[in-house]
Design an enzyme around this catalytic site. Structure first.
Site, short mmCIF file in Angstrom:
data_model
loop_
_atom_site.label_atom_id
_atom_site.label_comp_id
_atom_site.label_asym_id
_atom_site.label_seq_id
_atom_site.Cartn_x
_atom_site.Cartn_y
_atom_site.Cartn_z
N ARG A 30 15.43 17.23 0.76
CA ARG A 30 14.33 17.86 1.50
C ARG A 30 13.12 16.95 1.51
O ARG A 30 12.76 16.37 0.47
CB ARG A 30 13.96 19.21 0.86
CG ARG A 30 15.02 20.25 1.05
CD ARG A 30 14.55 21.60 0.51
NE ARG A 30 15.68 22.49 0.35
CZ ARG A 30 16.21 23.22 1.34
NH1 ARG A 30 15.68 23.19 2.54
NH2 ARG A 30 17.26 23.99 1.11
N ILE A 32 9.41 15.96 1.19
CA ILE A 32 8.40 16.49 0.25
C ILE A 32 7.23 17.13 1.00
O ILE A 32 6.49 17.93 0.43
CB ILE A 32 7.93 15.36 -0.69
CG1 ILE A 32 7.38 15.92 -1.99
CG2 ILE A 32 6.94 14.43 -0.01
CD1 ILE A 32 7.23 14.88 -3.09
N ASN A 88 12.20 6.73 12.66
CA ASN A 88 10.99 5.97 12.99
C ASN A 88 11.17 4.52 12.60
O ASN A 88 11.81 4.22 11.58
CB ASN A 88 9.78 6.56 12.26
CG ASN A 88 9.50 8.00 12.67
OD1 ASN A 88 9.70 8.37 13.82
ND2 ASN A 88 9.05 8.81 11.73
N GLU A 96 6.73 5.14 7.50
CA GLU A 96 5.90 4.96 6.30
C GLU A 96 6.72 4.50 5.10
O GLU A 96 6.19 3.84 4.21
CB GLU A 96 5.16 6.26 5.97
CG GLU A 96 4.09 6.58 7.01
CD GLU A 96 3.38 7.89 6.74
OE1 GLU A 96 3.81 8.63 5.83
OE2 GLU A 96 2.40 8.14 7.46
N VAL A 97 7.98 4.90 5.06
CA VAL A 97 8.85 4.50 3.95
C VAL A 97 9.88 3.53 4.51
O VAL A 97 10.65 3.89 5.42
CB VAL A 97 9.53 5.71 3.29
CG1 VAL A 97 10.49 5.25 2.20
CG2 VAL A 97 8.49 6.68 2.72
N HIS A 101 15.76 5.98 7.35
CA HIS A 101 16.08 7.39 7.13
C HIS A 101 16.05 8.15 8.44
O HIS A 101 15.30 7.81 9.35
CB HIS A 101 15.09 8.03 6.13
CG HIS A 101 13.65 7.79 6.47
ND1 HIS A 101 13.02 6.60 6.16
CD2 HIS A 101 12.74 8.55 7.10
CE1 HIS A 101 11.76 6.66 6.57
NE2 HIS A 101 11.57 7.82 7.17
N MET A 102 16.86 9.19 8.48
CA MET A 102 16.92 10.08 9.63
C MET A 102 16.26 11.40 9.22
O MET A 102 16.64 11.99 8.21
CB MET A 102 18.39 10.30 9.99
CG MET A 102 18.66 11.23 11.15
SD MET A 102 20.46 11.51 11.26
CE MET A 102 20.96 10.06 12.17
N HIS A 103 15.25 11.81 9.99
CA HIS A 103 14.66 13.14 9.77
C HIS A 103 15.52 14.17 10.52
O HIS A 103 15.85 13.95 11.69
CB HIS A 103 13.26 13.22 10.37
CG HIS A 103 12.23 12.34 9.73
ND1 HIS A 103 11.30 12.81 8.84
CD2 HIS A 103 11.99 11.01 9.87
CE1 HIS A 103 10.51 11.80 8.47
NE2 HIS A 103 10.91 10.70 9.09
P1 AMP Z 1 8.57 8.12 7.88
O1 AMP Z 1 7.14 8.37 8.29
O2 AMP Z 1 9.54 8.26 9.00
O3 AMP Z 1 8.70 6.83 7.11
O4 AMP Z 1 8.95 9.31 6.90
C1 AMP Z 1 8.86 9.24 5.51
C2 AMP Z 1 9.03 10.64 5.00
O5 AMP Z 1 9.32 10.57 3.63
C3 AMP Z 1 7.79 11.51 5.17
O6 AMP Z 1 8.11 12.64 5.98
C4 AMP Z 1 7.44 11.90 3.74
O7 AMP Z 1 6.96 13.22 3.63
C5 AMP Z 1 8.76 11.71 3.03
N1 AMP Z 1 8.67 11.43 1.60
C6 AMP Z 1 7.92 10.48 0.99
N2 AMP Z 1 8.11 10.50 -0.33
C7 AMP Z 1 9.04 11.46 -0.56
C8 AMP Z 1 9.67 11.96 -1.73
N3 AMP Z 1 9.40 11.48 -2.96
N4 AMP Z 1 10.57 12.97 -1.61
C9 AMP Z 1 10.85 13.47 -0.40
N5 AMP Z 1 10.30 13.04 0.75
C10 AMP Z 1 9.40 12.05 0.68
#
Ligand code: AMP
Length: 114
Positions: A30, A32, A88, A96-97, A101-103
């Site tokens: 999930r 966060i 993204n 951002e990360v 990853h796939m949302h």
């Molecule tokens: P993006 O902007 O596509 O890189 O999405 C990164 C996502 O990772 C964001 O929606 C954050 O809320 C989520 N996120 C960051 N740290 C964590 C974590 N420790 N556990 C779960 N989700 C996270």
């Protein structure tokens, strides 16, 4: 050089996450900071920073992420009404990360893409 992110720590269970699916190549948990009633992240265990770093050897894993997404959508009861899958890439894509990853977002009507 490929730098690890917080998602590598989640894969290794060094920090907690609400894990909803795991197998040898993929993990899902999930978000966060959920932006929808159902907001899951589906990630490859292999550290691929962005879509730009994908290569042919990743095809199986990336395709498998869609199979997992469809399964999770059913399990979370958003398959019939619908949901959005988003990947993204880099700053203008809103990434951002830097661990691909796939949302999976569902449970509400999505806005138009913009
Ligand atoms: P993006 O902007 O596509 O890189 O999405 C990164 C996502 O990772 C964001 O929606 C954050 O809320 C989520 N996120 C960051 N740290 C964590 C974590 N420790 N556990 C779960 N989700 C996270």
């Amino acid at each position: 050089m490929v730098e690890e992110t917080i998602f590598s720590k989640i894969i290794r269970k060094e920090i907690p996450a609400d894990i909803v699916y795991e197998d040898e190549s993929v993990l899902a948990f999930r978000d966060i900071s959920p932006q929808a009633p159902v907001h899951l992240l589906i990630i490859p265990k292999k550290l691929i920073p962005t879509v730009n770093d994908v290569d042919a050897e990743d095809e199986m894993t990336l395709g498998h992420m869609f199979v997992v997404a469809a399964q999770l959508a059913k399990e979370h009861d958003v398959d019939k009404n619908g949901y959005r899958l988003t990947v993204n890439c880099n700053s203008e894509g809103g990434q951002e990360v830097f661990h691909l990853h796939m949302h999976l977002m569902g449970g509400r009507r999505m806005q138009r893409m913009g």
